[in-house]
Scaffold this active site. Structure first.
Site, PDB file in Angstrom:
ATOM      1  N   ARG A 135       0.813  -1.211   0.000  1.00  0.00           N
ATOM      2  CA  ARG A 135       0.000   0.000   0.000  1.00  0.00           C
ATOM      3  C   ARG A 135       0.856   1.275   0.000  1.00  0.00           C
ATOM      4  NH1 ARG A 135      -3.081  -1.092   4.291  1.00  0.00           N
ATOM      5  NH2 ARG A 135      -1.887   0.338   5.569  1.00  0.00           N
ATOM      6  N   ASP A 188      -4.535  22.550  -9.913  1.00  0.00           N
ATOM      7  CA  ASP A 188      -4.851  21.410 -10.780  1.00  0.00           C
ATOM      8  C   ASP A 188      -4.275  21.708 -12.169  1.00  0.00           C
ATOM      9  OD1 ASP A 188      -6.083  19.557 -12.535  1.00  0.00           O
ATOM     10  OD2 ASP A 188      -7.825  19.372 -11.213  1.00  0.00           O
ATOM     11  N   LYS A 205      -5.952  11.376 -17.799  1.00  0.00           N
ATOM     12  CA  LYS A 205      -6.175  12.098 -19.044  1.00  0.00           C
ATOM     13  C   LYS A 205      -4.984  11.896 -19.982  1.00  0.00           C
ATOM     14  CE  LYS A 205      -9.977  13.399 -17.146  1.00  0.00           C
ATOM     15  NZ  LYS A 205     -10.158  14.540 -16.288  1.00  0.00           N
TER      16      LYS A 205
END
Ligand code: PLP
Length: 408
Positions: free
Chosen positions: A66, A191, A216
């Site tokens: 993790r 962002d 993206k």
């Protein structure tokens, strides 16, 4: 043997994306890193386990699945080599990246300033989840620039930017906002999904933490989801700890897809830039299009800021169709052959989406008449895309007789 992972300052981005995060050169090795999938990591002694545990939030420590595996760390370092800063943390989605700095740094009573053009699901997380935890969330005009200083209060802890907004494309004055934030001791998060590090480097413009959806452009093929948070050393540990509180773990398989996508990012982005601008110019000449909203066009109100702070554009922009009829706009979108109807973008395929920015704003009004259609220029040939747009616009508006469209 050459260490391929160390970024060299004199390398261009094309060279960086080809080299960063790969394994060492050597005999009989594959070009791409072999993929490690892991939960358990093996240790030879209790002392070794204890040492790894102590360093589990440090960059590159392999401790438990993790917390990251060697390939995830190598990819994170490659992104840092492009964005700047000290380190990057890969998380399961772009939205997870948007939320991570908020969870890491905001406390009850803090004030958060957010651009009104923020990605809508991030707005929902802020307005519902973050606000529920006692944070005062206030939205501001994306074009506020240095005027942000007037909104900063003693309890303001963070300013969140997104430039340009991914639906309405306001370009923010990032240096001016960051200067005001720094003067008041407020941290900034931006962002950078639309531009990628190739076209904008928010850290160089003064931003503390960059978040982005690698889903993206970096993944680039619409088949994996991943988010990235890049920061200076001062914020790194707190972000890693918060990622652990939330149980975030970027899948090694998805990171592999992103690392693969990264290798062709510069070539793809050049084409998205070129095709996007060509389509925007073409649409600007059509009488059925009231307005084209693309920061790289001189007609865009923030064009000067875009020219100052960006090295290029990406393939995402919007048009305002000259019709009040949602049905006409829907007919246009549905009739397009080469533009798929769907969320997201950044893949090789062109996309179209109808949107109503008015309902997701509180600090500014969206007063545009006509229907907003967001277009994403993929990697198909530009002339085919133009012909498809022209044909569908004429058909939807029933305007075939006297306003024909010439496809260059
Ligand atoms: C898509 C997107 C996100 C969220 O990314 P996911 O990977 O879909 O969670 C965040 N910000 C912007 C600007 C986006 O376009």
């Amino acid at each position: 043997m050459t260490d391929m992972s160390a970024p060299r300052r004199d390398w261009h981005d094309d060279t960086k994306v080809a080299r960063l995060g790969r394994a060492h050169d050597g005999d009989g090795l594959t070009v791409n890193r072999p993929l490690h999938r892991a939960s358990t990591i093996g240790f030879s002694s209790v002392a070794a386990i204890d040492a790894a545990k102590k360093k589990r939030f440090d960059k590159g420590t392999v401790f438990y699945g993790r917390f990251g595996t060697p390939d995830v760390f190598a990819f994170e370092d490659a992104i840092t080599g492009l964005e700047g800063g000290y380190g990057t943390i890969a998380v399961p989605s772009g939205l997870a990246a948007c939320v991570l700095p908020l969870v890491a740094f905001l406390r009850p009573g803090d004030h958060l300033l957010v651009t009104d053009a923020v990605y809508e699901p991030a707005r929902t997380s802020m307005g519902e989840f973050i606000r529920r935890n006692g944070v005062d969330v206030e939205f501001y005009d994306p074009r506020i620039g240095a005027g942000i200083a007037a909104l900063i209060r003693p309890e303001t802890r963070m300013i969140y930017l997104e430039t340009p907004g991914s639906l309405t494309f306001e370009v923010q004055d990032v240096p001016a906002i960051c200067a005001a934030a720094k003067a008041a001791g407020v941290m900034t998060v931006a962002d950078n999904t639309w531009a990628t590090a190739l076209n904008c480097r928010p850290i160089d413009l003064g931003v503390d933490i960059v978040v982005q959806s690698a889903t993206k452009y970096i993944v680039g093929h619409s088949d994996a989801m991943l988010g990235l948070v890049t920061c200076h050393e001062a914020h790194y540990r707190a972000l890693r700890e918060a990622a652990n509180w939330l149980g975030y773990r970027a899948s090694p398989d998805d990171v592999y897809m992103a690392a693969r996508g990264l290798r062709t990012l510069t070539a793809r982005m050049r084409q998205h830039h070129e095709t996007g601008i060509a389509l925007a110019r073409f649409l600007e000449g059509l009488p059925q299009v009231r307005r084209v909203i693309h920061p790289a066009l001189p007609s865009h109100p923030d064009h000067a800021l875009w020219k100052r702070d960006f090295a290029g554009a990406s393939g995402l922009f919007a048009i305002i169709l000259d019709t009040p009829s949602h049905a006409t706009a829907a007919a246009f979108a549905e009739d397009l052959e080469l533009f798929g109807l769907g969320f997201s973008w950044g893949g090789y395929e062109s996309l179209v989406l109808l949107a109503d920015p008015a309902h997701a704003r509180t600090a500014t009004n969206w007063t545009e008449d006509g229907i907003l259609v967001r277009l994403y220029a993929g990697l198909e040939h530009v002339d085919d895309l133009k012909a498809d747009l022209a044909r569908a616009i004429l058909k939807a508006t029933g305007d075939t007789a006297n306003r024909s469209v010439h496809v260059a």
